[in-house]
Design a protein around this motif. Structure first.
Motif, PDB file in Angstrom:
ATOM      1  N   GLY A 242       0.827  -1.202   0.000  1.00 36.46           N
ATOM      2  CA  GLY A 242       0.000   0.000   0.000  1.00 36.46           C
ATOM      3  C   GLY A 242       0.861   1.251   0.000  1.00 36.46           C
ATOM      4  N   LEU A 243       0.330   2.326  -0.576  1.00 38.54           N
ATOM      5  CA  LEU A 243       1.071   3.574  -0.734  1.00 38.54           C
ATOM      6  C   LEU A 243       1.187   4.302   0.608  1.00 38.54           C
ATOM      7  N   VAL A 244       2.435   4.650   1.001  1.00 39.60           N
ATOM      8  CA  VAL A 244       2.662   5.344   2.264  1.00 39.60           C
ATOM      9  C   VAL A 244       3.731   6.421   2.095  1.00 39.60           C
ATOM     10  N   LEU A 245       3.690   7.393   2.998  1.00 44.27           N
ATOM     11  CA  LEU A 245       4.777   8.341   3.204  1.00 44.27           C
ATOM     12  C   LEU A 245       5.376   8.021   4.563  1.00 44.27           C
ATOM     13  N   LEU A 246       6.679   7.743   4.596  1.00 41.78           N
ATOM     14  CA  LEU A 246       7.387   7.426   5.841  1.00 41.78           C
ATOM     15  C   LEU A 246       8.251   8.615   6.244  1.00 41.78           C
ATOM     16  N   VAL A 247       8.024   9.113   7.459  1.00 44.72           N
ATOM     17  CA  VAL A 247       8.776  10.261   7.970  1.00 44.72           C
ATOM     18  C   VAL A 247       9.538   9.836   9.219  1.00 44.72           C
ATOM     19  N   ASP A 248      10.819  10.166   9.259  1.00 44.62           N
ATOM     20  CA  ASP A 248      11.657   9.896  10.434  1.00 44.62           C
ATOM     21  C   ASP A 248      11.461  11.036  11.431  1.00 44.62           C
ATOM     22  N   THR A 249      10.704  10.780  12.511  1.00 43.00           N
ATOM     23  CA  THR A 249      10.390  11.868  13.439  1.00 43.00           C
ATOM     24  C   THR A 249      11.549  12.184  14.391  1.00 43.00           C
ATOM     25  N   ALA A 250      12.615  11.365  14.377  1.00 38.91           N
ATOM     26  CA  ALA A 250      13.810  11.767  15.121  1.00 38.91           C
ATOM     27  C   ALA A 250      14.443  12.982  14.450  1.00 38.91           C
ATOM     28  N   ARG A 251      14.252  13.077  13.140  1.00 35.08           N
ATOM     29  CA  ARG A 251      14.817  14.202  12.379  1.00 35.08           C
ATOM     30  C   ARG A 251      13.764  15.262  12.066  1.00 35.08           C
ATOM     31  N   TYR A 252      12.545  14.837  11.786  1.00 34.40           N
ATOM     32  CA  TYR A 252      11.462  15.764  11.419  1.00 34.40           C
ATOM     33  C   TYR A 252      10.240  15.499  12.295  1.00 34.40           C
ATOM     34  N   PRO A 253      10.209  16.065  13.505  1.00 33.64           N
ATOM     35  CA  PRO A 253       9.053  15.839  14.391  1.00 33.64           C
ATOM     36  C   PRO A 253       7.763  16.368  13.759  1.00 33.64           C
ATOM     37  N   LEU A 254       6.680  15.623  13.945  1.00 39.01           N
ATOM     38  CA  LEU A 254       5.392  16.047  13.420  1.00 39.01           C
ATOM     39  C   LEU A 254       4.695  16.978  14.397  1.00 39.01           C
ATOM     40  N   ARG A 255       3.744  17.729  13.896  1.00 38.96           N
ATOM     41  CA  ARG A 255       2.804  18.449  14.756  1.00 38.96           C
ATOM     42  C   ARG A 255       1.690  17.476  15.128  1.00 38.96           C
ATOM     43  N   VAL A 256       1.261  17.535  16.379  1.00 35.79           N
ATOM     44  CA  VAL A 256       0.144  16.702  16.811  1.00 35.79           C
ATOM     45  C   VAL A 256      -0.990  17.631  17.231  1.00 35.79           C
ATOM     46  N   ARG A 257      -2.112  17.489  16.576  1.00 36.18           N
ATOM     47  CA  ARG A 257      -3.275  18.323  16.886  1.00 36.18           C
ATOM     48  C   ARG A 257      -4.453  17.447  17.267  1.00 36.18           C
ATOM     49  N   ALA A 258      -5.431  18.065  17.898  1.00 31.22           N
ATOM     50  CA  ALA A 258      -6.619  17.332  18.313  1.00 31.22           C
ATOM     51  C   ALA A 258      -7.609  17.231  17.156  1.00 31.22           C
TER      52      ALA A 258
END
Length: 425
Positions: A242-258
């Motif tokens: 399946g198609l995915v985007l994989l992000v390394d959050t050790a290098r690029y932390p994501l924003r977490v919203r409600a």
């Protein structure tokens, strides 16, 4: 999330694919044909805005408009076939991975788009953290069956040790070169995409990712859809990935919203009256940003929510400990029992307000202002949530514990329409 002890065969298995992309000369602009993910396009005016932005906007594939599900799916399949035959969309000449960058004034995110081998949660390779709603999975499955395509990538995260080696090294090297496409969408994000086709780079990415596991940050319903469709195609083939985007959050932390809730059939006055002595209730001043500040302060000490819809903002916090003990299942870890989403669903929705978790009663809306506007316009109650920290989500997922569905919104989410995966290629 590093997985010490995992062998290569037990980690992420990402394979190259021939991406299908818009032909720039055939569309008004790349920005005009993109869209947020299907579940973020929540308002009819948002859908109409995207449809009118360009006749070939991707929303016509991910959210086709017709009177029945079958008609919608047939319409999407017909549209995709037409766009391919007319050269609006075209496959890239050779398989590869895609490095994808999103940037705004305060954030830079880079990741790798590829086709990921599917796995069940108990295998410990791709970890969900939320449950799913069966009607949404059925809706997405019908669309994917009809189009035989993965129309938008899921957002998954993994954690490296922070070193610039392996997949990270390839991503950073690639980002120094000329991109395949570059565009800025109306939300202010710039998007750039590169193809990675060099065999040595592909091997370096695959070898590195095989040592990791991933957390589903956004796309639980689409991942569940991938698994359902794989079970319908038992012969090894394209439905195994399946198609995915994989992000390394050790290098690029994501924003977490409600993700907020809108309760269609419960006026604010009734919602407040039912709380009695079970929560502390205070009216807080607006405008909305000030009310959210009050929510953040209260959420640092206890479960807290803001109710809106009657023109004001009502902060509810400090639930009765006896009530929590009586209404929240005690067969889960403490971190789960104290989640705001757990308290909302087990204590408020199930016990106090007695509202079933069904689409005709509850809408899940990412945009805070849109949730309040809908409540004020339609007479229901907006329940505004405070976001969960990423570490809490990851720790629960590691324990195999799923949070109440739609508990978090990780972002920025990948734009839909930059690259598609045609399973018939």
């Amino acid at each position: 999330m590093n997985t010490a002890g995992h062998t290569d065969s037990q980690g992420l298995d990402l394979i190259p694919f021939r991406g299908v992309r818009y032909v720039p000369e055939r569309v008004g602009s790349l920005a005009a044909v993109t869209s947020p993910p299907y579940d973020v396009v929540v308002r009819p005016d948002g859908l109409l805005h995207l449809e009118s932005a360009d006749p070939h906007n991707i929303v016509r594939l991910i959210l086709p408009q017709a009177t029945t599900p079958a008609a919608r799916n047939d319409q999407a399949a017909g549209t995709l076939h037409t766009w391919l035959s007319e050269g609006i969309l075209a496959p890239d000449p050779e398989p590869g991975f895609y490095v994808y960058e999103q940037r705004d004034a305060g954030m830079l995110q880079r990741g790798i788009i590829g086709a990921l081998r599917l796995s069940e949660a108990e295998e410990g390779i791709v970890l969900p953290h939320e449950g799913v709603m069966s009607h949404v999975v059925e809706d997405r499955a019908g669309l994917m069956r009809a189009t035989s395509a993965n129309l938008e990538p899921l957002l998954l995260t993994y954690r490296s040790n922070g070193a610039t080696t392996g997949a990270t090294a390839v991503v950073e090297r690639t980002a120094l070169t000329e991109p395949l496409l570059s565009t800025t969408t109306e939300d202010g994000f710039s998007h750039r995409l590169w193809a990675v086709t060099d065999p040595a780079d592909l091997a370096e990415i695959r070898s590195d990712l095989a040592r990791h596991q991933a957390l589903i940050a956004d796309g639980h319903h689409r991942w569940a859809t991938y698994l359902r469709l794989r079970s319908e195609h038992p012969t090894p083939g394209p439905w195994d990935h399946g198609l995915v985007l994989l992000v390394d959050t050790a290098r690029y932390p994501l924003r977490v919203r409600a993700i907020h809730r809108y309760l269609h059939r419960l006026p604010v006055s009734d919602a407040l009256a039912a709380l009695a002595s079970s929560f502390r209730v205070r009216t807080v001043g607006g405008p909305l940003p000030r009310a959210l500040e009050a929510l953040a302060e209260a959420a640092a000490e206890s479960n807290a929510f803001v109710l809106a819809g009657d023109g004001g903002f009502h902060l509810i916090d400090r639930p009765s400990p006896d009530l929590l003990a009586a209404t929240i299942p005690n067969d889960h870890p403490e971190a789960w029992r104290t989640l705001d989403a757990t308290v909302l669903h087990s204590t408020l929705l199930d016990h106090i307000w007695r509202i079933p978790d069904a689409p005709e009663h509850i809408a899940y809306i990412h945009d805070t202002a849109a949730t309040v506007e809908k409540a004020e316009r339609d007479g229901g109650t907006a329940v505004l949530m405070h976001p969960v920290r990423e570490e809490v989500v990851r720790d629960l997922a590691r324990q195999g514990v799923t949070m109440p569905r739609k508990s978090t919104s990780f972002g920025p989410k990948p734009a839909s329409g930059l690259v598609l995966r045609d399973l018939d290629l």
